[in-house]
Write a protein that holds these residues in place. Structure first.
Motif, PDB file in Angstrom:
ATOM      1  N   GLY A  41      -2.244   7.848  -1.877  1.00 55.45           N
ATOM      2  CA  GLY A  41      -3.571   7.373  -1.526  1.00 55.45           C
ATOM      3  C   GLY A  41      -3.544   6.374  -0.391  1.00 55.45           C
ATOM      4  N   GLN A  42      -4.681   5.753  -0.173  1.00 56.88           N
ATOM      5  CA  GLN A  42      -4.863   4.789   0.891  1.00 56.88           C
ATOM      6  C   GLN A  42      -5.152   3.414   0.294  1.00 56.88           C
ATOM      7  N   MET A  43      -5.372   2.427   1.150  1.00 57.03           N
ATOM      8  CA  MET A  43      -5.643   1.077   0.664  1.00 57.03           C
ATOM      9  C   MET A  43      -6.897   1.040  -0.199  1.00 57.03           C
ATOM     10  N   SER A  44      -7.893   1.840   0.180  1.00 58.89           N
ATOM     11  CA  SER A  44      -9.114   1.883  -0.627  1.00 58.89           C
ATOM     12  C   SER A  44      -8.831   2.433  -2.022  1.00 58.89           C
ATOM     13  N   LEU A  50       4.583  -1.019   1.049  1.00 58.58           N
ATOM     14  CA  LEU A  50       4.718   0.180   1.872  1.00 58.58           C
ATOM     15  C   LEU A  50       3.359   0.697   2.328  1.00 58.58           C
ATOM     16  N   LEU A  51       2.358   0.534   1.481  1.00 56.45           N
ATOM     17  CA  LEU A  51       1.016   0.986   1.833  1.00 56.45           C
ATOM     18  C   LEU A  51       0.455   0.190   3.003  1.00 56.45           C
ATOM     19  N   ALA A  52       0.665  -1.121   3.006  1.00 55.11           N
ATOM     20  CA  ALA A  52       0.187  -1.933   4.122  1.00 55.11           C
ATOM     21  C   ALA A  52       0.834  -1.501   5.429  1.00 55.11           C
ATOM     22  N   ALA A 100      -3.036  -2.697 -10.427  1.00 55.05           N
ATOM     23  CA  ALA A 100      -2.405  -1.589  -9.710  1.00 55.05           C
ATOM     24  C   ALA A 100      -1.659  -2.053  -8.468  1.00 55.05           C
ATOM     25  N   ARG A 101      -1.541  -3.347  -8.271  1.00 56.78           N
ATOM     26  CA  ARG A 101      -0.955  -3.885  -7.041  1.00 56.78           C
ATOM     27  C   ARG A 101       0.453  -3.369  -6.774  1.00 56.78           C
ATOM     28  N   GLY A 102       1.226  -3.093  -7.808  1.00 58.15           N
ATOM     29  CA  GLY A 102       2.600  -2.653  -7.608  1.00 58.15           C
ATOM     30  C   GLY A 102       2.733  -1.241  -7.071  1.00 58.15           C
ATOM     31  N   LEU A 103       1.678  -0.436  -7.105  1.00 57.93           N
ATOM     32  CA  LEU A 103       1.742   0.920  -6.580  1.00 57.93           C
ATOM     33  C   LEU A 103       1.963   0.898  -5.077  1.00 57.93           C
ATOM     34  N   ALA A 104       2.723   1.875  -4.568  1.00 60.95           N
ATOM     35  CA  ALA A 104       3.052   1.971  -3.145  1.00 60.95           C
ATOM     36  C   ALA A 104       3.782   0.736  -2.650  1.00 60.95           C
ATOM     37  N   GLN A 105       4.656   0.194  -3.490  1.00 61.28           N
ATOM     38  CA  GLN A 105       5.489  -0.943  -3.118  1.00 61.28           C
ATOM     39  C   GLN A 105       6.897  -0.743  -3.674  1.00 61.28           C
ATOM     40  N   ASN A 138      -1.201   8.133   3.977  1.00 57.46           N
ATOM     41  CA  ASN A 138      -0.840   8.530   2.617  1.00 57.46           C
ATOM     42  C   ASN A 138       0.469   7.860   2.258  1.00 57.46           C
ATOM     43  N   ALA A 139       0.431   6.904   1.354  1.00 58.39           N
ATOM     44  CA  ALA A 139       1.648   6.227   0.905  1.00 58.39           C
ATOM     45  C   ALA A 139       2.078   6.804  -0.432  1.00 58.39           C
TER      46      ALA A 139
END
Length: 363
Positions: free
Chosen positions: A131-134, A164-166, A143-148, A179-180
């Motif tokens: 997903g994206q930042m949104s 990683l998402l940022a 959910a902060r730990g997702l894509a990290q 897409n992260a």
């Protein structure tokens, strides 16, 4: 410190062998056992030398809410249902050493804790999202730990490290979309290397959390159309280089997945190909590459049978396991040569996942 490099002779033998295509006989002297069951969407795994155990990631089952649009606009729903399970071979004991980790489910898959590394004095992990930042913002603060990337403390709690998402939002190295969805991790001194399946790149995350791109894996042209690389794992080989597995874009292209070799500071190169949907890699005690395919006939096929292939030093390929592998997702080798695999890794959160042990014959 990094593991000492093998001799130049062995390094050359590994590389030359990988570049040689050959037939695929099956190994007849192997045994595949179920050593742990009731895992919830298991994915990557690693050997924890410090504690003499296997650590298995469980992506979880997501949850009922909150929900937010993910890639393609499909709703993704959050739940703190991810976990890490340990299996100790000597005693056969299994236990969850971490629970309540972030997980997200959509109508196609579960995403969350995807890989783990227990080397260099810490338990390092990486989370996907799709997903994206949104998307992540819409799932709430839990959910902060997702894509990290992150570290699991002795208390079983997650400490996020590298966002990683940022990085994907700022740079978007592969322009198809933002897409992260990181899938593989390898610990190195001072940080971790990440195989970012969503971004088609390899990232370096320092222990301070700084993220930079190491390599972008290019698309390949298949039947006149571009097919994304979709890197799924990165592992250190016996020659000191890093090897990257390629799942390939959708739809699945039979026999088109490649294996890349990366020497830091240089452009990655393809060393072997002809696989389908490679989901993980490892090396055995003899320095031979083990290639794990999620589904031999492709993910689009109703046949969920996967395949574990050993690439011999002369380039021949030996099928170590096929029967009993049902959408396997991870492979790791213990010091005694036993091979561990996660199985049934694509369910939508059912507690039917397995940890398998393969004891290869003497060869």
């Amino acid at each position: 410190m990094l593991r000492r490099l093998y001799t130049a002779t062995l390094a050359t033998a590994v590389l030359c062998g990988l570049m040689t295509a050959a037939a695929s006989p099956s190994a007849s002297d192997t045994r595949l056992d179920v050593v742990a069951e009731n895992l919830v969407t298991p994915r990557g795994l690693t050997w924890d030398a410090h504690a003499g155990r296997v650590l298995v990631t469980e992506a979880g089952r997501g949850g009922p809410a909150p929900c937010a649009p993910g890639v393609g606009g499909y709703p993704a729903c959050f739940g703190a249902s991810g976990a890490i399970t340990s299996y100790t071979p000597g005693s056969g004991r299994t236990e969850r050493i971490a629970t309540g980790l972030p997980s997200v489910i959509n109508e196609f898959s579960v995403l969350g804790l995807h890989d783990i590394d227990a080397s260099h004095g810490r338990i390092s992990v990486v989370f996907g999202l799709g997903g994206q930042m949104s998307t992540r913002d819409g799932l709430g603060t839990a959910a902060r730990g997702l894509a990290q990337t992150g570290v699991i403390g002795r208390d079983g709690r997650l400490r996020p490290v590298g966002d990683l998402l940022a990085f994907e939002e700022r740079h978007n190295p592969h322009q198809a979309d933002v897409n992260a969805n990181a899938y593989g991790i390898a610990r190195v001194p001072g940080g971790t290397l990440v195989a970012e399946a969503g971004g088609n790149d390899i990232l370096m995350v320092s222990d301070s959390g700084a993220v930079r791109m190491v390599a972008l894996l290019p698309d390949q042209i298949v039947d006149g159309s571009p097919s994304e690389a979709v890197p799924t794992t990165i592992v250190r080989g016996p020659d000191g280089a890093f090897y990257i597995s390629e799942y390939g874009g959708e739809p699945t292209r039979i026999g088109k997945a490649r294996i890349w070799r990366l020497v830091p500071g240089k452009t990655p190169t393809v060393v072997t190909s002809g696989f389908t949907g490679v989901i993980d890699l490892a090396f055995d005690r003899q320095g031979r590459m083990l290639v794990l395919e999620l589904a031999e006939r492709g993910f689009d096929s109703p046949d969920r049978t996967g395949r574990l292939v050993r690439v011999e030093h002369d380039g021949r390929r030996t099928v170590l396991a096929r029967e009993g592998l049902e959408h396997p997702g991870g492979v790791a080798v213990a010091p005694n040569g036993d091979i561990y695999l996660t199985n049934r890794t694509t369910s939508l959160g059912e507690a039917n996942g397995q940890l398998l042990r393969l004891r290869p014959g003497r060869s």
